[in-house]
Motif scaffolding. Sequence first.
Motif, PDB file in Angstrom:
ATOM      1  N   ILE A   1       0.856  -1.192   0.000  1.00  0.00           N
ATOM      2  CA  ILE A   1       0.000   0.000   0.000  1.00  0.00           C
ATOM      3  C   ILE A   1       0.887   1.235   0.000  1.00  0.00           C
ATOM      4  O   ILE A   1       1.758   1.384   0.855  1.00  0.00           O
ATOM      5  N   THR A   2       0.644   2.119  -0.974  1.00  0.00           N
ATOM      6  CA  THR A   2       1.205   3.466  -0.907  1.00  0.00           C
ATOM      7  C   THR A   2       0.088   4.381  -0.430  1.00  0.00           C
ATOM      8  O   THR A   2      -0.956   4.479  -1.079  1.00  0.00           O
ATOM      9  N   MET A   3       0.297   5.016   0.705  1.00  0.00           N
ATOM     10  CA  MET A   3      -0.741   5.879   1.260  1.00  0.00           C
ATOM     11  C   MET A   3      -0.880   7.158   0.443  1.00  0.00           C
ATOM     12  O   MET A   3      -0.065   7.466  -0.418  1.00  0.00           O
ATOM     13  N   GLU A   4      -1.938   7.883   0.746  1.00  0.00           N
ATOM     14  CA  GLU A   4      -2.274   9.067  -0.039  1.00  0.00           C
ATOM     15  C   GLU A   4      -1.138  10.084  -0.078  1.00  0.00           C
ATOM     16  O   GLU A   4      -0.323  10.170   0.838  1.00  0.00           O
ATOM     17  N   ALA A   5      -1.112  10.869  -1.159  1.00  0.00           N
ATOM     18  CA  ALA A   5      -0.081  11.882  -1.333  1.00  0.00           C
ATOM     19  C   ALA A   5      -0.082  12.855  -0.164  1.00  0.00           C
ATOM     20  O   ALA A   5      -1.128  13.317   0.282  1.00  0.00           O
ATOM     21  N   MET A   6       1.138  13.156   0.335  1.00  0.00           N
ATOM     22  CA  MET A   6       1.293  13.977   1.535  1.00  0.00           C
ATOM     23  C   MET A   6       2.165  15.189   1.215  1.00  0.00           C
ATOM     24  O   MET A   6       3.198  15.068   0.560  1.00  0.00           O
ATOM     25  N   ALA A   7       1.738  16.335   1.697  1.00  0.00           N
ATOM     26  CA  ALA A   7       2.409  17.583   1.357  1.00  0.00           C
ATOM     27  C   ALA A   7       3.810  17.660   1.940  1.00  0.00           C
ATOM     28  O   ALA A   7       4.030  17.293   3.104  1.00  0.00           O
TER      29      ALA A   7
ATOM     30  N   ARG B   1       3.162   4.905  12.907  1.00  0.00           N
ATOM     31  CA  ARG B   1       3.405   3.659  13.645  1.00  0.00           C
ATOM     32  C   ARG B   1       2.109   2.869  13.836  1.00  0.00           C
ATOM     33  O   ARG B   1       2.101   1.638  13.737  1.00  0.00           O
ATOM     34  N   LYS B   2       1.022   3.569  14.112  1.00  0.00           N
ATOM     35  CA  LYS B   2      -0.272   2.888  14.239  1.00  0.00           C
ATOM     36  C   LYS B   2      -0.673   2.251  12.923  1.00  0.00           C
ATOM     37  O   LYS B   2      -1.168   1.103  12.891  1.00  0.00           O
ATOM     38  N   LEU B   3      -0.496   2.965  11.835  1.00  0.00           N
ATOM     39  CA  LEU B   3      -0.848   2.445  10.525  1.00  0.00           C
ATOM     40  C   LEU B   3       0.012   1.244  10.155  1.00  0.00           C
ATOM     41  O   LEU B   3      -0.489   0.217   9.664  1.00  0.00           O
ATOM     42  N   ALA B   4       1.320   1.370  10.385  1.00  0.00           N
ATOM     43  CA  ALA B   4       2.239   0.282  10.049  1.00  0.00           C
ATOM     44  C   ALA B   4       1.897  -0.980  10.830  1.00  0.00           C
ATOM     45  O   ALA B   4       1.895  -2.090  10.281  1.00  0.00           O
ATOM     46  N   ALA B   5       1.592  -0.837  12.108  1.00  0.00           N
ATOM     47  CA  ALA B   5       1.245  -1.999  12.921  1.00  0.00           C
ATOM     48  C   ALA B   5      -0.039  -2.646  12.434  1.00  0.00           C
ATOM     49  O   ALA B   5      -0.168  -3.876  12.404  1.00  0.00           O
ATOM     50  N   ALA B   6      -0.997  -1.831  12.007  1.00  0.00           N
ATOM     51  CA  ALA B   6      -2.294  -2.355  11.574  1.00  0.00           C
ATOM     52  C   ALA B   6      -2.178  -3.167  10.291  1.00  0.00           C
ATOM     53  O   ALA B   6      -2.785  -4.234  10.162  1.00  0.00           O
ATOM     54  N   VAL B   7      -1.396  -2.698   9.329  1.00  0.00           N
ATOM     55  CA  VAL B   7      -1.307  -3.424   8.058  1.00  0.00           C
ATOM     56  C   VAL B   7      -0.283  -4.552   8.122  1.00  0.00           C
ATOM     57  O   VAL B   7      -0.414  -5.564   7.421  1.00  0.00           O
ATOM     58  N   ARG B   8       0.732  -4.397   8.970  1.00  0.00           N
ATOM     59  CA  ARG B   8       1.759  -5.434   9.080  1.00  0.00           C
ATOM     60  C   ARG B   8       1.182  -6.736   9.636  1.00  0.00           C
ATOM     61  O   ARG B   8       1.702  -7.820   9.368  1.00  0.00           O
ATOM     62  N   GLU B   9       0.110  -6.642  10.371  1.00  0.00           N
ATOM     63  CA  GLU B   9      -0.574  -7.839  10.884  1.00  0.00           C
ATOM     64  C   GLU B   9      -0.974  -8.765   9.740  1.00  0.00           C
ATOM     65  O   GLU B   9      -1.080  -9.976   9.926  1.00  0.00           O
ATOM     66  N   TYR B  10      -1.152  -8.190   8.562  1.00  0.00           N
ATOM     67  CA  TYR B  10      -1.579  -8.982   7.404  1.00  0.00           C
ATOM     68  C   TYR B  10      -0.466  -9.131   6.367  1.00  0.00           C
ATOM     69  O   TYR B  10      -0.726  -9.401   5.198  1.00  0.00           O
ATOM     70  N   ASP B  11       0.778  -8.945   6.805  1.00  0.00           N
ATOM     71  CA  ASP B  11       1.948  -9.118   5.937  1.00  0.00           C
ATOM     72  C   ASP B  11       1.875  -8.207   4.713  1.00  0.00           C
ATOM     73  O   ASP B  11       2.084  -8.631   3.577  1.00  0.00           O
ATOM     74  N   CYS B  12       1.569  -6.941   4.967  1.00  0.00           N
ATOM     75  CA  CYS B  12       1.444  -5.947   3.900  1.00  0.00           C
ATOM     76  C   CYS B  12       2.481  -4.853   4.116  1.00  0.00           C
ATOM     77  O   CYS B  12       2.698  -4.403   5.245  1.00  0.00           O
ATOM     78  N   LEU B  13       3.137  -4.436   3.051  1.00  0.00           N
ATOM     79  CA  LEU B  13       4.110  -3.344   3.113  1.00  0.00           C
ATOM     80  C   LEU B  13       3.385  -2.006   3.006  1.00  0.00           C
ATOM     81  O   LEU B  13       2.377  -1.886   2.292  1.00  0.00           O
ATOM     82  N   LEU B  14       3.917  -0.979   3.684  1.00  0.00           N
ATOM     83  CA  LEU B  14       3.259   0.327   3.739  1.00  0.00           C
ATOM     84  C   LEU B  14       4.270   1.428   3.460  1.00  0.00           C
ATOM     85  O   LEU B  14       5.320   1.506   4.106  1.00  0.00           O
ATOM     86  N   LEU B  15       3.926   2.307   2.492  1.00  0.00           N
ATOM     87  CA  LEU B  15       4.829   3.375   2.079  1.00  0.00           C
ATOM     88  C   LEU B  15       4.168   4.738   2.179  1.00  0.00           C
ATOM     89  O   LEU B  15       2.954   4.873   1.989  1.00  0.00           O
ATOM     90  N   ALA B  16       4.990   5.750   2.442  1.00  0.00           N
ATOM     91  CA  ALA B  16       4.562   7.145   2.387  1.00  0.00           C
ATOM     92  C   ALA B  16       4.758   7.672   0.966  1.00  0.00           C
ATOM     93  O   ALA B  16       5.568   7.150   0.199  1.00  0.00           O
TER      94      ALA B  16
ATOM     95  N   ASP C   1       8.367   3.913  11.242  1.00  0.00           N
ATOM     96  CA  ASP C   1       8.420   2.472  11.017  1.00  0.00           C
ATOM     97  C   ASP C   1       7.688   2.055   9.744  1.00  0.00           C
ATOM     98  O   ASP C   1       7.206   0.929   9.635  1.00  0.00           O
ATOM     99  N   LEU C   2       7.591   2.952   8.765  1.00  0.00           N
ATOM    100  CA  LEU C   2       7.049   2.550   7.477  1.00  0.00           C
ATOM    101  C   LEU C   2       8.087   1.728   6.723  1.00  0.00           C
ATOM    102  O   LEU C   2       9.271   1.717   7.063  1.00  0.00           O
TER     103      LEU C   2
END
Length: 663
Positions: free
Chosen positions: A56-62, A86-101, A160-161
């Motif tokens: 998941i690449t999260m929404e564009a951030m200024a 950190r909250k977001l990373a922990a939530a998606v990591r539970e499902y073995d998903c990578l998370l990017l800004a 921790d992204l």
Amino acid sequence: MTDYPNLFSPMRIGPKTAKNRIWMTAHSTQLVKDHNFSDAHVHYYAERAKGGVGVITMEAMAVHPTTQPYKGKIFAFDKAVVPNYRKLAAAVREYDCLLLAQPWHRGRETSGQVNRLPVWAPSSVPCAVYREMPHVLTAEEIDELVQGYVLAARYAVEGDLDGVEVHGLAHGYLLGQFLSPATNHRDDEYGGDFDRRLSLVLEIIEKTRAETGRDKIVGVRINGNDGDVPGGLTNEDWTRIARAIADTGLVDYISVTQGTYLERMNIYGATPKPAGFQVEDTARIKAAVPELPIVVAGRMNTPELAEQVLASGGADLIGMARTLIADPEWPNKARDGKANSIRPCVGANWCLASIVNSPLACVHNPAVAREAELGVGTLLPVSVAKRVAVVGGGPAGLRTALTAAQRGHHVTLFEQESELGGQVRLIGRSETYAEWQGITDWLVSQLGETSVDVKLGHRVEAAELLSGYDEVVVATGSTPLKHGWSSLRPASWGDGTIVPGVDQWNVHSIKEVLEGRAEIGPRVMIFDDTGARQPLVAAEYLADRRHAVTLVTRLPQVSPDLEASRDLQSTYRRARNKGIRFITDHELAEVVEDTVVLRDVWTGELVPHEDVDAVVLSTGNRADDALFHALKGSVPVRAVGDCVSPRRVFNAIWEGELAGRDI
């Protein structure tokens, strides 16, 4: 085992491994609070991770306060994002998903109305959409911009992204404005030849990597083609840019998209833009940069298409946003042999229209941005099953019946027509909007998996519902108005009069046209007072059947509602190329046989138009609520959809979902 072995094979992306090739690309949610993520974000992204997406690449951030097209923008340069990362990373990591800004700057493609700051750009060239004259960036301000990207990378690491996707090159945003000779007219170190126009991008990539180190992913999002833009960057140009970026050795992947605000349907193509429309350009970039994983996007709607592209070597990963908005369980369903149950993205672009004034929504997934209340696993079985009658088989009735049945109620669905689908079925009769049929086709297919008793061709009366049912839901829809008055004349709507001549045999509603019940001659005039999509649906439907169509509106613009869904430009182009003529600022004054008299809404001048064989009215609908009122007080009854108030497909399905949960 899976039917899509390439799609569900792991993929190494720099220092990390994605469990499959499905990548949720960045998109706005408008769930932002105080320029930061909210708990609703956590539920939203976790729902897609739970649904099986690999990255998941999260929404564009200024990266700077000057990029705020609306208030709901996350400040990636503010350390306050770190705890929520950190909250977001922990939530998606539970499902073995990578998370990017995704740090980014819009440049000229915005306005200063929200932040009251000047718009930044490499040169003073206004955006065709926002039209605000930009401020030319100074060397000191470019340093501020770079520092914003640096801080964004630093806080992504601290949060921790899994990595950072540098944005702003694609879609004509600020870095893309530096890259393009059409928008970069500078004569300093950042303008001129290819290398100087590229220098700012390479500097940002270098400093981003310095912040992340090698144990985090760094990627870049680029265009594969700007589209039909005079002086814009072609696929050949972007291929050269991709090769130069790859040669730095600093990036782990390249995500490819298309379009600028001069060709917005290349960014988020609505129907009838074909599925996979970006594949060809992306494949050429992949061929030029074979050593890096390449992400393809552009209406990658089905697992069959995704598997085909991966097998051909045209890309390494499949990017999708709207597809996963429509059905967050798309990956798991595809993996588990349940592809037929995927709720399809139909390209209606309600997701884009919704974020103008509210959080993200989908035309037929009511749980979007409300996952905690309506998401997967929240539909609980009933303790006592009721006998429920649902009257009306349009989107509101179908959604009500399906949700109530899934909870365990005994549901009977009555529909007076021989087919289910209501007005969505009619819209789908236009070749341009055939995909919209997928909204109700999916509901009907899901209904077939339940025990709902469907009675077609059955016009139910109130007496039939007074016994045998514990609750009744009325979803009887609405009927087109044919009095001909525009909303500029409200008194005439209630006095029983009509525009002279609209009771002639050659005056029809859009519904009558799409149902094939109207006798239409060669020359047709459509009069619209709504500003909605329907008159253009009818206009294209008739033009495709070789009618000469003139679309008249009392508004200063035809169908302005399409501005929100971002397909106004492409729809106008398509309509005008089909020979459809537009007349604005006029209302209907009279119909006399084959002569239509229009009235200029500003001057009152009457303008006759001769040789009009048929007139089609689009002046709104009247709620068909008689059955509801006949039942009220005699049996527990509620109304949903257009029979409450004629509105949109989204409202019908939303109310049907809530009713099905509330029974």
